[in-house]
Design a protein around this motif. Structure first.
Motif, short mmCIF file in Angstrom:
data_model
loop_
_atom_site.label_atom_id
_atom_site.label_comp_id
_atom_site.label_asym_id
_atom_site.label_seq_id
_atom_site.Cartn_x
_atom_site.Cartn_y
_atom_site.Cartn_z
N VAL A 1 -48.03 -26.32 29.28
CA VAL A 1 -48.30 -25.88 27.92
C VAL A 1 -47.24 -24.91 27.40
O VAL A 1 -47.10 -24.71 26.20
CB VAL A 1 -49.73 -25.28 27.81
CG1 VAL A 1 -49.77 -23.89 28.39
CG2 VAL A 1 -50.26 -25.30 26.41
N ARG A 2 -46.46 -24.33 28.31
CA ARG A 2 -45.40 -23.41 27.86
C ARG A 2 -44.08 -24.15 27.63
O ARG A 2 -43.44 -23.99 26.60
CB ARG A 2 -45.21 -22.28 28.87
CG ARG A 2 -46.26 -21.19 28.72
CD ARG A 2 -46.14 -20.13 29.79
NE ARG A 2 -46.49 -20.65 31.11
CZ ARG A 2 -47.74 -20.69 31.58
NH1 ARG A 2 -48.74 -20.24 30.84
NH2 ARG A 2 -47.99 -21.17 32.77
N SER A 3 -43.71 -24.99 28.62
CA SER A 3 -42.39 -25.63 28.51
C SER A 3 -42.45 -27.03 27.90
O SER A 3 -41.43 -27.57 27.48
CB SER A 3 -41.77 -25.72 29.90
OG SER A 3 -42.58 -26.58 30.71
N GLY A 4 -43.62 -27.65 27.89
CA GLY A 4 -43.72 -29.03 27.40
C GLY A 4 -43.31 -30.04 28.46
O GLY A 4 -43.33 -31.25 28.23
N LYS A 5 -42.96 -29.57 29.65
CA LYS A 5 -42.51 -30.46 30.72
C LYS A 5 -43.68 -31.29 31.26
O LYS A 5 -44.80 -30.78 31.41
CB LYS A 5 -41.92 -29.59 31.84
CG LYS A 5 -41.36 -30.35 33.00
CD LYS A 5 -40.61 -29.39 33.93
CE LYS A 5 -40.04 -30.12 35.13
NZ LYS A 5 -40.99 -30.40 36.17
N VAL A 6 -43.39 -32.54 31.55
CA VAL A 6 -44.43 -33.41 32.12
C VAL A 6 -44.49 -33.15 33.62
O VAL A 6 -43.54 -33.43 34.34
CB VAL A 6 -44.11 -34.90 31.86
CG1 VAL A 6 -45.22 -35.78 32.42
CG2 VAL A 6 -43.93 -35.15 30.38
N GLU A 7 -45.58 -32.59 34.07
CA GLU A 7 -45.66 -32.23 35.49
C GLU A 7 -46.36 -33.31 36.32
O GLU A 7 -46.24 -33.33 37.53
CB GLU A 7 -46.38 -30.89 35.66
CG GLU A 7 -45.61 -29.76 35.01
CD GLU A 7 -45.91 -28.40 35.61
OE1 GLU A 7 -46.86 -28.28 36.41
OE2 GLU A 7 -45.18 -27.46 35.26
N GLY A 8 -47.10 -34.15 35.65
CA GLY A 8 -47.78 -35.20 36.42
C GLY A 8 -48.57 -36.13 35.53
O GLY A 8 -48.49 -36.05 34.30
N PRO B 1 -37.32 -37.23 27.95
CA PRO B 1 -36.60 -36.76 29.14
C PRO B 1 -36.74 -35.26 29.37
O PRO B 1 -36.73 -34.81 30.52
CB PRO B 1 -35.15 -37.15 28.86
CG PRO B 1 -35.08 -37.40 27.39
CD PRO B 1 -36.43 -37.79 26.93
N VAL B 2 -36.90 -34.49 28.33
CA VAL B 2 -37.02 -33.03 28.54
C VAL B 2 -38.44 -32.55 28.29
O VAL B 2 -38.69 -31.38 28.09
CB VAL B 2 -36.03 -32.23 27.65
CG1 VAL B 2 -34.61 -32.42 28.14
CG2 VAL B 2 -36.19 -32.65 26.18
N GLY B 3 -39.37 -33.46 28.23
CA GLY B 3 -40.77 -33.08 28.03
C GLY B 3 -41.23 -33.32 26.61
O GLY B 3 -40.55 -33.93 25.80
N ILE C 1 -44.03 -29.44 22.37
CA ILE C 1 -45.28 -28.77 21.99
C ILE C 1 -45.13 -27.25 21.94
O ILE C 1 -46.12 -26.55 21.77
CB ILE C 1 -46.42 -29.10 22.98
CG1 ILE C 1 -46.04 -28.70 24.40
CG2 ILE C 1 -46.87 -30.53 22.89
CD1 ILE C 1 -47.22 -28.59 25.32
N THR C 2 -43.93 -26.76 22.16
CA THR C 2 -43.79 -25.30 22.13
C THR C 2 -43.95 -24.83 20.70
O THR C 2 -43.78 -25.60 19.75
CB THR C 2 -42.41 -24.87 22.66
OG1 THR C 2 -41.43 -25.59 21.92
CG2 THR C 2 -42.29 -25.19 24.14
N MET C 3 -44.25 -23.56 20.52
CA MET C 3 -44.55 -23.03 19.20
C MET C 3 -43.42 -23.26 18.22
O MET C 3 -43.65 -23.62 17.09
CB MET C 3 -44.86 -21.55 19.31
CG MET C 3 -46.34 -21.40 19.16
SD MET C 3 -47.04 -19.81 19.12
CE MET C 3 -46.69 -19.05 20.61
N ASP C 4 -42.17 -23.10 18.74
CA ASP C 4 -41.02 -23.24 17.85
C ASP C 4 -40.93 -24.66 17.29
O ASP C 4 -40.85 -24.86 16.10
CB ASP C 4 -39.71 -22.95 18.62
CG ASP C 4 -39.78 -21.55 19.21
OD1 ASP C 4 -40.59 -20.75 18.67
OD2 ASP C 4 -39.07 -21.29 20.20
N SER C 5 -41.06 -25.64 18.21
CA SER C 5 -40.82 -27.01 17.75
C SER C 5 -41.99 -27.58 16.96
O SER C 5 -41.82 -28.46 16.14
CB SER C 5 -40.51 -27.92 18.93
OG SER C 5 -41.58 -27.86 19.85
#
Ligand code: C2E
Ligand code: CA
Ligand code: CA
Length: 679
Positions: free
Chosen positions: A441-448, A668-670, A673-677
Motif C-alpha cells: 500500500v506504500r510503494s504500489g509494488k506487487v508482492e504476491g 513493471p514497477v507496480g 496507488i501512492t498518494m502522489d500518483s
C-alpha cells in the motif's frame, strides 16, 4: 390462512366428538331396550365377573405410545368385553369396557375430551356387535346348553368384525381430524397395523365363552392365551415402530417421512393447501461432536428432536434424516411468508442454550424452506428444494432461506449431483485458479497473488468456490481439491515468477484439511516435487482452523510453519475473532475481512477495530492485508493507518494465470496507488 384452516379443522373435531358421544348415549338406551328381559334371564355370574376382572387387568397394560399417534391399539380388553357380550350381557360389557378405558387415560392424565371420546367409541363398537347379534338372533345364546352351530359362528364373526370396523373407523376419523391428514391414509395404516392382532383377540372370545361355560378352571389358561397373543402383537407393533422411527430421537426416519408427505400429497391434490417442508441442519455440529464427544453430541440431537416433537402441533410431523439433519412437514402452511416465519420461530427456539449435564451448550440451525407446489410433486422433490435453500442459508449465514424455483445449481440436480460433478471435475481438469494481486500500500509494488479456485462446469459454466467448497468440506473430496490447488499454484507460480521472481503465492486451505494427519507431509511432497521454495507459498486459514482444540490441527499448523511456508489468518473480523488467539498462533500475516473494510469509511467503530488490528499486527511483527479494497479513499486511509498490503477489485479482479502474467508485464514497477500518483 393455515391458522384458519387449523382452527376450522379443530372445530370440526369438536363437533365430531360431540356427535359420537350423543350416539353412544343413544346406543346405551337402545341396548337397554333390546335387553329389557336381561335380569329375568339366567346368567353365568361367576364367568361374567371373572371376564370383567381380566378385562380391567388387561386394559391397564395397553401399549401407551401407540395411542393417537399410530391409530388404534392392541389391548386384550376387547377379547374379554366381547366374551361378556357373547355371554348375553351387552350392557355389562359396555360398562366394564368404559371403566377399563377410563382408568389408563386418567392415570396418564389425558385430556377429558380424549377420555370421553374413547369411552363413547368403545360403547358404539360394542353396540354395533349387539345389533349384529340381535339381527342374527344370536344374543346371549352361548351357554353350556347350546351348541355352537355354523349359523352362530357366522353371527359371531360378523359381530367381531362390527367391533373392529366401528372402533377403527371412529378412532381414525378423530385422528385424521386432529392431525389434518386424510382419513383414508390413517385407516390404511391402522388396518395393516392392528387387523391381525385385534382379529386374533376377538376370535378368541367365543372360545373363552365356551371354555368358561365348560369349566371355570380353564379361565386362567384363557388369560394366559390372551396375554401371549397380546404380547406377540405388541412386539410386532414395537418392531414396526422401530423400523419407521429414528432410534435416537424417536422422530420419523427418512422413508416414513417420505411416505407421510407423499400420502398427504396423494389425498390433497384437489385441495389448495399442500403444505411446506423445512429442512434443518445444525451449524457446527461436527466440531461440537469432535470437541465435546459423541455422548454430548447425541444428547444435543435428542434435545433438538424433543423441540421438533413439541412442534408437531396441528398435524406437523418431524423426522431425523440422519446425522444432524432434520425435516419438518407442515400440512397447513402454503403461504411462503408464513412458512419462513415458522422457520424463523423454530430457529429462534433452537437458539436457546441447552443445559447438558450442567453445561450451557448453544446450538443453531440453518433452515431451508420449500413449499409443495406445482414444481414439486413428490416428497423427495420438495426435500431436495428445501435442501438447496438450506445450503444457501448455511453459505450466506442467513439462518433461513426460502426455495424459489429455478435457482442456480438446480439445473445441475442439487447438491448431491454437484458433489458428484466435483469428483469428475478433478479428473477432467476443470478446476483452475484465478489470481488476485496483493499490493504494497506504500510503494504500489506487487508482492504476491492469492490463488482463488474456479470451476468451469460443462453445463453450468463458471462455478464459484462458495457454491461447492462448503459441500466438498463435508466429504473427503476436500483433500483432493486442496492437493490440486497446491499443485496448480506451484505450476502457475513458475509462469508468474518468470516476470517477478520474489512473488509470494497464497492459497486457501480448509480447516478440514488440517485434521488429516498426513496433510503437512502432502504439502511438503508437492512443494518438493515442483521444486518450489516453501517461503514463496503462503497458506491462508480461517480463524476456525486456529480455534480447533485438536492436537492434530495444532501439530499440523506447527509442522507447516517448520516447513517454512507462510501462514495467514484469513477473514479476520468476520466471525468471533479473538485478539488473544493472535498471540498464541504462529501466523505470519493477517487478512482483515472485507466486511470490515467495506464499511470502513462510514462506520467509526469499524474504523477503530481496523486501526487496532493493524497496530496489533505491527506490534507482533505480522504483515497486515486488507481484503475487498474497492476505492481509492479506502486505500489512502489504510496507508495512513500503517496497513501493509491491499487486495481487492479497486486494484484488480482475480485473473487467469496467463492474464495475471500479462498484467504483471503491464505493471513493471507496480500499481500507481501512492498518494502522489492517484491524487
Ligand atoms: P477469501 O479467501 O476471503 O477470498 C476473497 C474473496 O473475495 C474472493 O472470492 C475474491 O474474488 C473476493 N474479492 C476480492 N476482492 C474483492 C472486492 O474488492 N470486493 C468484493 N466484493 N469481493 C472481492 P471468491 O473467489 O469467490 O472466493 C470466495 C471464498 O472461497 C474465498 O474467500 C475462500 O474462502 C474460498 N476459496 C477460494 N478458493 C479456495 C480454495 O482454493 N480452497 C479453499 N478451501 N477455499 C477457497
Ligand atoms: Ca483467502
Ligand atoms: Ca478472506
Amino acid at each position: 390462512m393455515a391458522e384458519r384452516q387449523g382452527g376450522s379443522r379443530l372445530a370440526t373435531l369438536d363437533h365430531y366428538v360431540a356427535a359420537v358421544v350423543v350416539a353412544a348415549i343413544a346406543s346405551v338406551g337402545a341396548t337397554a331396550l333390546i335387553e329389557r328381559d336381561y335380569w329375568t334371564r339366567p346368567q353365568n355370574w361367576t364367568a361374567l365377573w371373572l371376564f370383567t376382572a381380566m378385562l380391567l387387568l388387561g386394559e391397564m397394560q395397553s401399549v401407551g405410545w401407540l395411542r393417537l399417534k399410530d391409530a388404534g391399539e392392541v389391548t386384550p380388553g376387547w377379547a374379554f368385553s366381547f366374551s361378556i357380550l357373547l355371554l348375553g350381557s351387552p350392557l355389562l360389557s359396555m360398562l366394564a369396557m368404559s371403566v377399563a378405558c377410563m382408568l389408563p387415560d386418567l392415570r396418564r392424565r389425558k385430556g377429558l375430551q380424549r377420555t370421553v371420546f374413547n369411552v363413547a367409541q368403545t360403547v358404539l363398537a360394542l353396540f354395533a356387535a349387539t345389533v349384529v347379534l340381535t339381527v342374527c338372533g344370536a344374543t346371549g345364546l352361548i351357554s353350556s346348553h347350546t351348541s355352537f352351530s355354523p349359523g352362530r359362528m357366522v353371527a359371531t364373526i360378523a359381530a367381531a368384525s362390527a367391533i373392529f370396523l366401528t372402533n377403527s373407523v371412529l378412532t381414525c376419523v378423530a385422528i385424521a381430524l386432529s392431525l389434518g391428514i386424510a382419513v383414508k391414509s390413517v385407516l390404511r395404516r391402522a388396518f395393516t397395523l392392528t387387523l391381525s392382532a385385534d382379529g386374533a383377540l376377538l376370535v378368541l372370545s367365543p372360545l373363552f365363552v365356551i371354555a368358561a361355560n365348560f369349566s371355570l378352571a380353564t379361565v386362567p389358561l384363557l388369560g394366559l392365551i390372551a396375554y401371549l397373543v397380546y404380547n406377540s402383537s405388541r412386539e410386532a407393533l414395537e418392531r414396526e415402530h422401530r423400523a419407521g422411527h429414528d432410534h435416537l430421537t424417536s422422530l420419523l426416519n427418512t422413508p416414513t417421512f417420505h411416505d407421510h408427505v407423499n400420502g398427504h400429497l396423494a389425498t390433497s391434490r384437489a385441495s389448495a393447501a399442500r403444505g411446506c417442508v423445512l429442512l434443518l441442519d445444525l451449524d457446527g455440529f461436527k466440531s461440537l461432536n469432535d470437541r465435546l464427544g459423541h455422548q454430548i453430541g447425541d444428547e444435543v440431537l435428542r434435545r433438538v428432536g424433543a423441540v421438533l416433537i413439541f412442534d408437531q402441533s396441528h398435524g406437523a410431523v418431524a423426522a431425523r434424516l440422519g446425522g444432524d439433519e432434520f425435516a419438518v412437514f407442515f400440512p397447513d402452511i402454503d403461504v411462503p411468508a408464513q412458512a419462513v416465519a415458522e422457520a424463523r420461530q423454530l430457529a429462534e427456539r433452537l437458539r436457546a442454550p441447552l443445559d447438558i449435564n450442567g453445561f450451557p451448550i448453544s446450538t443453531s440451525a440453518s433452515i431451508g424452506v420449500a413449499l409443495l407446489d406445482r414444481t414439486s410433486s413428490t416428497s423427495e422433490e420438495v426435500l431436495r428444494h428445501a435442501d438447496l435453500a438450506m445450503y444457501r442459508a448455511k453459505r450466506n449465514r442467513t439462518g433461513v432461506e426460502l426455495h424459489v424455483a429455478q435457482q442456480a445449481g438446480e439445473a445441475g440436480g442439487g447438491r448431491i449431483s454437484l458433489l458428484a460433478d466435483v469428483a469428475d471435475a478433478l479428473d477432467r481438469h476443470e478446476l483452475w485458479l484465478a489470481y488476485q494481486p496483493l499490493v504494497n500500500v506504500r510503494s504500489g509494488k506487487v508482492e504476491g497473488f492469492e490463488g482463488l479456485l474456479r470451476w468451469t462446469h460443462p453445463k453450468l459454466g463458471l462455478v464459484m468456490p462458495s457454491e461447492f467448497i462448503g459441500l466438498a468440506e463435508h466429504t473427503d473430496l476436500i483433500d483432493s481439491i486442496t492437493e490440486r490447488v497446491l499443485l496448480l499454484a506451484c505450476q502457475d507460480a513458475k509462469l508468474l515468477m518468470a516476470k517477478a521472481p520474489d512473488l509470494r503465492i497464497a492459497v486457501n486451505v480448509s480447516t478440514q484439511n488440517l485434521c488429516r494427519r498426513q496433510f503437512p507431509l502432502t504439502v511438503r511432497r508437492i512443494l518438493g516435487e515442483q521444486g518450489m521454495d516453501p517461503a514463496s507459498i503462503e497458506i491462508e486459514l480461517t480463524e476456525s482452523a486456529f480455534a480447533l482444540q485438536q492436537e492434530i490441527a495444532t501439530d499440523a499448523i506447527k509442522e507447516l510453519r517448520d516447513l517454512g511456508v507462510g501462514l495467514a489468518m484469513d477473514d479476520f473480523g468476520s466471525g468471533y475473532s479473538s485478539f488473544s488467539r493472535l498471540l498464541t498462533t504462529p501466523v505470519t500475516s493477517l487478512k482483515i475481512d472485507q466486511s470490515l473494510i467495506r464499511n470502513m469509511t462510514n462506520d467509526d467503530r469499524n474504523f477503530l477495530v481496523i486501526r487496532t488490528v493493524i497496530d496489533l499486527c505491527a506490534a507482533l511483527g505480522l504483515r497486515s492485508t486488507a481484503e475487498g479494497v474497492e476505492s481509492i479513499e479506502t486505500i489512502n486511509q489504510l496507508r495512513a493507518l500503517g496497513c501493509d498490503l491491499v487486495q481487492g477489485y479497486g486494484i484488480a479482479r482475480p485473473m487467469a494465470a496467463c492474464d495475471a502474467a500479462r498484467w504483471l508485464e503491464e505493471h513493471p514497477v507496480g500499481v500507481p496507488i501512492t498518494m502522489d500518483s492517484t491524487g
